[in-house]
Design a protein around this motif. Structure first.
Motif, short mmCIF file in Angstrom:
data_model
loop_
_atom_site.label_atom_id
_atom_site.label_comp_id
_atom_site.label_asym_id
_atom_site.label_seq_id
_atom_site.Cartn_x
_atom_site.Cartn_y
_atom_site.Cartn_z
N TYR A 184 -14.42 -7.62 -42.09
CA TYR A 184 -13.18 -7.77 -41.34
C TYR A 184 -12.60 -6.38 -41.10
N PRO A 185 -11.99 -6.15 -39.94
CA PRO A 185 -11.51 -4.80 -39.63
C PRO A 185 -10.35 -4.34 -40.50
N ASN A 186 -9.54 -5.27 -40.98
CA ASN A 186 -8.38 -4.89 -41.79
C ASN A 186 -7.92 -6.07 -42.63
N ALA A 187 -6.92 -5.85 -43.47
CA ALA A 187 -6.44 -6.88 -44.37
C ALA A 187 -5.81 -8.05 -43.62
N THR A 217 -9.69 -13.19 -44.65
CA THR A 217 -9.34 -14.52 -45.13
C THR A 217 -8.84 -14.43 -46.57
N VAL A 218 -8.38 -15.57 -47.10
CA VAL A 218 -7.88 -15.59 -48.47
C VAL A 218 -9.00 -15.36 -49.47
N THR A 219 -10.26 -15.65 -49.09
CA THR A 219 -11.39 -15.46 -50.00
C THR A 219 -12.03 -14.08 -49.85
N ALA A 220 -11.54 -13.28 -48.93
CA ALA A 220 -12.14 -11.97 -48.70
C ALA A 220 -11.92 -11.06 -49.91
N ARG A 221 -12.85 -10.15 -50.10
CA ARG A 221 -12.76 -9.15 -51.15
C ARG A 221 -12.80 -7.76 -50.53
N GLN A 228 -14.72 -0.04 -51.41
CA GLN A 228 -14.55 1.18 -50.64
C GLN A 228 -15.62 1.33 -49.56
N ASP A 229 -16.85 0.93 -49.86
CA ASP A 229 -17.94 1.14 -48.90
C ASP A 229 -18.00 0.05 -47.83
N LEU A 230 -17.60 -1.18 -48.15
CA LEU A 230 -17.70 -2.27 -47.19
C LEU A 230 -16.35 -2.67 -46.59
N GLY A 231 -15.27 -2.23 -47.17
CA GLY A 231 -13.96 -2.65 -46.69
C GLY A 231 -13.70 -4.10 -47.06
#
Length: 584
Positions: free
Chosen positions: A355-358, A362-366, A369-372
């Protein structure tokens, strides 16, 4: 010895609490005539100590728990499993003891713990903590319908209470299908999976119909014992035999629907604890694992083969979906489909999306530093010649293993999730079911592991014109226990509900094919390398259940709420009605 011992317990259930001898109780009731001689001879010799024990609340809870647990190994016990608990409530309700309901619910909870432990103890092989959590929490949830039943009995009358108990239990099973702690493994209707000829009417009702069948059978037996009225015995026999007879007639007269299609399932038999993943003691490199998959597939696939299925998380590479074709494992598989353009492949893998930014996450996103920001999925990858890969993301996730329950409120705990062969943290899902369509117009429902336990969830594929159900799973985590056998049997219910043939690829077994009646056409041995081929029927017709889903659950929930509110109002106006008094 276990079998006859369990029957002895069943005999005690029918006869205890009689002031006269057990044999005389049966002779006087004249309800279950064919069983008189057997149960009388089995139970009259029971020592007084044990008779006293079985009359205690603890004894009744123990009997119910054991009967319900044994039902997952011999389904007949389910028709009497709840009777001791209902009898215990009847006795407790007529006493003047303080907090009788709370004490009775404690015994109900004990019985539910015994049931859950006896039927799903094998979870311990994957997670000692998981089995404790699953047993204790699920047992508590199972206790709630009994609580509402007892209150309804008090608010209105015993007959409405028992009617309400059926509604409350079916509502519990329905609600338990769709939340973060969902664990429908022990839905009552699942107990009939090994005997599909008995529940062909699941094409109309789904497994919730099986729950109603079981609950009312228990009520009829309770009525026969309480009232000594043979009409309850006749009602029990009628209620038991008529659905079974109708089902058997449907079973023997049903003909397979749809057009023939040749399919192959692969069982690579790679140990997830010692061979599958990097760091394992006998790790098999990823390219060698894929080579094994393809060698097994090539041993059975022909020019007429339209689909080859591999297990859940067969690929160990962490697949980035937008660039999947650049990865070594996918390239190996694509080489196979280019050489066999008439054949599509379905294979499990762990994939991810960035995902490009926070704000977009999604709520399950983590975040790293390397993958965002990114989501991880338990995916099925669909490959065919001259087509970009298609991805389906598993959407019924195992609580505590693949999903952190109530992730929005507990997002801070994602880092503490247990790791079972993948990445820790909650996995992502997708909202809609994806039906995969091959170049030869075959429409396949990809079902990943735990999803196959959910009837209406699988039925949504049918509503999108799926013709075959393809289950990919990895049941090796549980070892050679009842877990993988139960999971395989549940697929037979999905075949009946949807009248769709099922192909099932499991890493270490059981793999196989199931027809639209729920018959096993072929199956592999557990913990062996294997590859199976079969010609199935691709059927896009909708059953009543596939069209309307868990309508019994929705209806039960509506009526249950109305009944409870009505009872509460009547209670406030008219007072309390105690005791167990059924129509005679």
């Amino acid at each position: 010895m276990i079998y006859f011992g369990s029957l002895r317990i069943s005999g005690i259930i029918f006869c205890f609490y009689q002031k006269k001898s057990l044999s005389m109780a049966f002779l006087q009731n004249q309800v279950f005539l064919p069983l008189k001689f057997f149960f009388c001879t089995m139970t009259t010799a029971t020592p007084p100590f044990w008779m006293s024990f079985f009359r205690s609340s603890f004894g009744l809870a123990l009997i119910s728990g054991l009967l319900l647990a044994f039902s997952w190994y011999l389904f007949l016990f389910i028709f009497v499993g709840f009777v001791p608990l209902l009898w215990a409530e009847a006795r407790a309700a007529t006493t003047a003891k303080k907090c009788w309901r709370l004490r009775w619910l404690g015994w109900v909870y004990l019985a539910m713990v015994i049931w859950n432990t006896g039927a799903t103890w094998w979870i311990v092989n994957a997670s000692p903590f998981g089995v404790v959590f699953a047993v204790l929490v699920n047992a508590w949830l199972m206790t709630l319908p009994f609580w509402f039943y007892s209150l309804t009995k008090q608010y209105i009358n015993p007959t409405y209470g028992l009617f309400g108990w059926v509604l409350y239990w079916v509502s519990y099973e329905y609600l338990h299908l769709d939340w973060d702690l969902s664990w429908p493994w022990l839905q009552l209707g699942n107990v009939f999976a090994p005997v599909p000829w008995l529940v062909q009417w699941y094409e109309i009702t789904g497994v919730l119909g099986g729950a109603i069948w079981v609950l009312l059978a228990n009520i009829f037996i309770l009525g026969a014992l309480v009232t000594k009225n043979r009409r309850y015995g006749y009602a029990f026999a009628f209620w038991l035999i008529l659905p079974a007879l109708g089902s058997y007639l449907r079973y023997v007269t049903y003909t397979q629907q749809g057009s023939p299609v040749e399919v192959v399932v692969v069982q690579p038999n790679i140990d997830p604890y010692t061979e599958k993943f990097i760091g394992s003691t006998q790790h098999i490199p990823a390219d060698q694992q894929v080579a094994r998959f393809l060698a097994l597939a090539a041993s059975k696939a022909t020019f007429n083969t339209r689909l080859v299925a591999f297990p859940e998380v067969a690929l160990t590479e962490f697949v980035h979906e937008p660039t999947a074709t650049m990865q070594t494992s996918i390239a190996q598989l694509n080489q196979f489909v280019q050489q066999n353009p008439q054949t599509a492949l379905l294979i499990g893998a762990t994939t991810y999306l960035n995902y490009p930014n926070a704000q977009k996450a999604t709520v399950t996103a983590r975040f790293t530093q390397d993958l965002g920001y990114f989501d991880v999925f338990n995916s099925a990858i669909f490959l065919q010649a001259n087509q970009a890969p298609l991805f389906y993301h598993k959407s019924k996730l195992t609580p505590g293993v693949e999903i952190m329950p109530f992730a929005t409120a507990l997002k801070f705990m994602n880092d503490y999730m247990l790791d079972f062969g993948g990445m820790s943290g909650s996995l992502g899902t997708q909202e809609e079911r994806t039906v995969l369509k091959t170049n030869t117009q075959l429409q396949v429902a990809p079902v990943i592991c735990y999803e196959s336990v959910y009837g209406d969830f699988v039925g949504r594929y049918s509503r999108k014109q799926a013709q075959l159900i393809c289950i990919i799973t990895n049941d090796a985590w549980w070892g050679n226990t009842p877990g993988h056998r139960q999971h395989f049997q549940y697929a037979r219910l999905r075949a009946i509900e949807n009248r769709k043939d099922v192909l099932r690829s499991a890493n270490t077994g059981i793999s196989g094919f199931i027809n639209q009646r729920g018959d096993i056409l072929q199956k592999s041995q557990y913990w062996t390398q294997d590859c199976l081929r079969a010609t199935l029927q691709a059927n896009d017709q909708l059953t009543f259940y596939a069209r309307y889903g868990d309508y019994l659950g929705r209806l039960s929930l509506f009526v249950a709420v109305a009944l409870f509110l009505t009872g509460w109002v009547r209670y406030k106006v008219g007072g309390v009605k105690k005791g167990l008094s059924l129509p005679r």
